[in-house]
Scaffold this motif. Structure first.
Motif, PDB file in Angstrom:
ATOM      1  N   ALA A  93       0.856  -1.188   0.000  1.00  0.00           N
ATOM      2  CA  ALA A  93       0.000   0.000   0.000  1.00  0.00           C
ATOM      3  C   ALA A  93       0.889   1.233   0.000  1.00  0.00           C
ATOM      4  CB  ALA A  93      -0.922  -0.011   1.213  1.00  0.00           C
ATOM      5  N   MET A 146      -8.943   6.047  -3.191  1.00  0.00           N
ATOM      6  CA  MET A 146      -8.057   4.963  -3.614  1.00  0.00           C
ATOM      7  C   MET A 146      -8.128   4.809  -5.124  1.00  0.00           C
ATOM      8  SD  MET A 146     -10.025   1.468  -2.436  1.00  0.00           S
ATOM      9  CE  MET A 146     -11.602   0.971  -3.147  1.00  0.00           C
ATOM     10  N   ASN A 186      -8.132   1.991  -8.120  1.00  0.00           N
ATOM     11  CA  ASN A 186      -8.271   0.606  -8.569  1.00  0.00           C
ATOM     12  C   ASN A 186      -7.832   0.504 -10.023  1.00  0.00           C
ATOM     13  OD1 ASN A 186      -9.257  -0.247  -6.143  1.00  0.00           O
ATOM     14  ND2 ASN A 186     -11.353  -0.603  -6.840  1.00  0.00           N
ATOM     15  N   GLN A 204      -7.284  -3.503  -3.286  1.00  0.00           N
ATOM     16  CA  GLN A 204      -7.367  -2.401  -2.326  1.00  0.00           C
ATOM     17  C   GLN A 204      -8.512  -2.619  -1.336  1.00  0.00           C
ATOM     18  OE1 GLN A 204      -4.758  -1.511  -5.269  1.00  0.00           O
ATOM     19  NE2 GLN A 204      -6.909  -1.723  -5.777  1.00  0.00           N
ATOM     20  N   THR A 243     -13.313   6.278  -5.304  1.00  0.00           N
ATOM     21  CA  THR A 243     -12.520   5.282  -6.016  1.00  0.00           C
ATOM     22  C   THR A 243     -12.299   5.702  -7.460  1.00  0.00           C
ATOM     23  OG1 THR A 243     -13.443   3.524  -4.629  1.00  0.00           O
ATOM     24  CG2 THR A 243     -12.364   2.856  -6.668  1.00  0.00           C
ATOM     25  N   GLY A 255      -2.812   3.218  -3.481  1.00  0.00           N
ATOM     26  CA  GLY A 255      -3.044   1.972  -4.201  1.00  0.00           C
ATOM     27  C   GLY A 255      -2.029   0.920  -3.839  1.00  0.00           C
ATOM     28  N   MET A 256      -2.335  -0.328  -4.174  1.00  0.00           N
ATOM     29  CA  MET A 256      -1.424  -1.443  -3.967  1.00  0.00           C
ATOM     30  C   MET A 256      -0.493  -1.521  -5.171  1.00  0.00           C
ATOM     31  SD  MET A 256      -2.305  -2.646  -1.007  1.00  0.00           S
ATOM     32  CE  MET A 256      -1.596  -4.297  -0.886  1.00  0.00           C
TER      33      MET A 256
END
Length: 304
Positions: A166, A190, A192, A200, A216, A236-237
């Motif tokens: 993250a 966030m 995606n 996420q 999002t 975000g990841m």
């Protein structure tokens, strides 16, 4: 055999006219072959839509059509005296790969296959849910996927694990996570990859213990996904290998990392061309340095 080839060409090209161009015949000849196939199997196999699509019965035949065409191309090459990779009809292999793999370790496959003049490779970019469906339906012959359960008629091999963390732009992190990181995770915007990306959201549920509905954004490109996060659009990841390490991204919490295990699924088919592609993929996974040992991985969902 010609009927099956025409059927697969119509599905791939989307129209009878485009299929005729691929097969170097007239649209009328394609139509006649499809009609003959439908009479033979006793049902409609092509939905005359835009684009053309297989019916439920057609899906059963699609896998067979691709297998027959691949094996026929290899046999023709052998019988012509040139062998696989010679001057005969090229063996076409279609695979599906998730976007993050395409942006990181998978390009090494292209370099390995560049020396093979007898192979035509088509790569589709889809998320892991669709990849299993495409393999099951016969639209592709192999897939990089997070689903380790073998599709019927296929084999599965572990490729390795991609580590995600993250991350956010430093200014974004100070604004949303400095006071209360857990609460920040529930409310901060966030990013995606697309609407199928749950990486996420799954982290939010695990950390906060509840479902949250933060703003999002969706950015369906692996490189631009990282750019969007670095620009402060949201957190975000990020795959660890895509961390630019130039200060534009900041780790939000060392515990907020996940491993996504990748698998290679391919048809159980005695095809030299498919075997060469598989060898290249497995070799790239072993030598890339991007995929970690599988013992570190969890079966979380992959973005893209």
């Amino acid at each position: 055999m010609e009927q099956l080839r025409a059927f697969a060409a119509v599905i791939d090209a989307g129209t009878f006219e485009a299929a005729a161009v691929r097969l170097h015949v007239t649209p009328s000849a394609v139509s006649q072959r499809i009609k003959a196939l439908e009479i033979q199997v006793g049902t409609v196999v092509v939905r005359r839509s835009q684009p053309a699509a297989p019916t439920s019965a057609g899906l059963v035949l699609l896998r067979l059509a691709r297998q027959v065409d691949l094996l026929a191309a290899e046999a023709e090459a052998e019988l012509s005296g040139h062998g696989v990779g010679g001057q005969g009809r090229r063996a076409a292999v279609t695979v599906v790969v998730n976007a993050d793999s395409l942006a990181t370790w998978f390009p090494a496959v292209f370099a390995e296959l560049a020396r093979d003049d007898g192979l035509e490779l088509e790569v589709l970019r889809e998320d892991e849910t669709v990849s299993s469906e495409l393999l099951r339906d016969g639209r592709v012959m192999a897939a990089v996927t997070t689903d380790g359960r073998p599709v019927r008629g296929s084999t599965t091999q572990v490729l390795g694990t991609v580590r995600y963390a993250a991350m956010a732009a430093p200014g974004f992190a100070r604004r949303w996570f400095a006071a209360d990181p857990v609460q920040g995770l529930a409310v901060a915007p966030m990013v995606n990859f697309d609407r199928s990306d749950q990486l996420q959201s799954s982290l939010i549920r695990e950390v906060t213990g509840r479902r949250a509905n933060p703003p999002t954004h969706h950015v369906p490109d692996s490189t631009q996904f990282v750019t969007a996060v670095a620009a402060g659009l949201g957190w975000g990841m990020i795959p660890e290998v895509q961390d630019p390490a130039d200060g534009t991204l900041e780790l939000l919490d060392p515990a907020w990392t996940r491993g996504v295990r990748l698998y290679w699924q391919r048809w159980k088919l005695d095809s030299p061309a498919l075997a060469r592609v598989s060898d290249a993929v497995l070799g790239a996974a072993r030598t890339s340095g991007i995929l970690a040992a599988t013992e570190r991985g969890d079966d979380d969902r992959q973005t893209g």
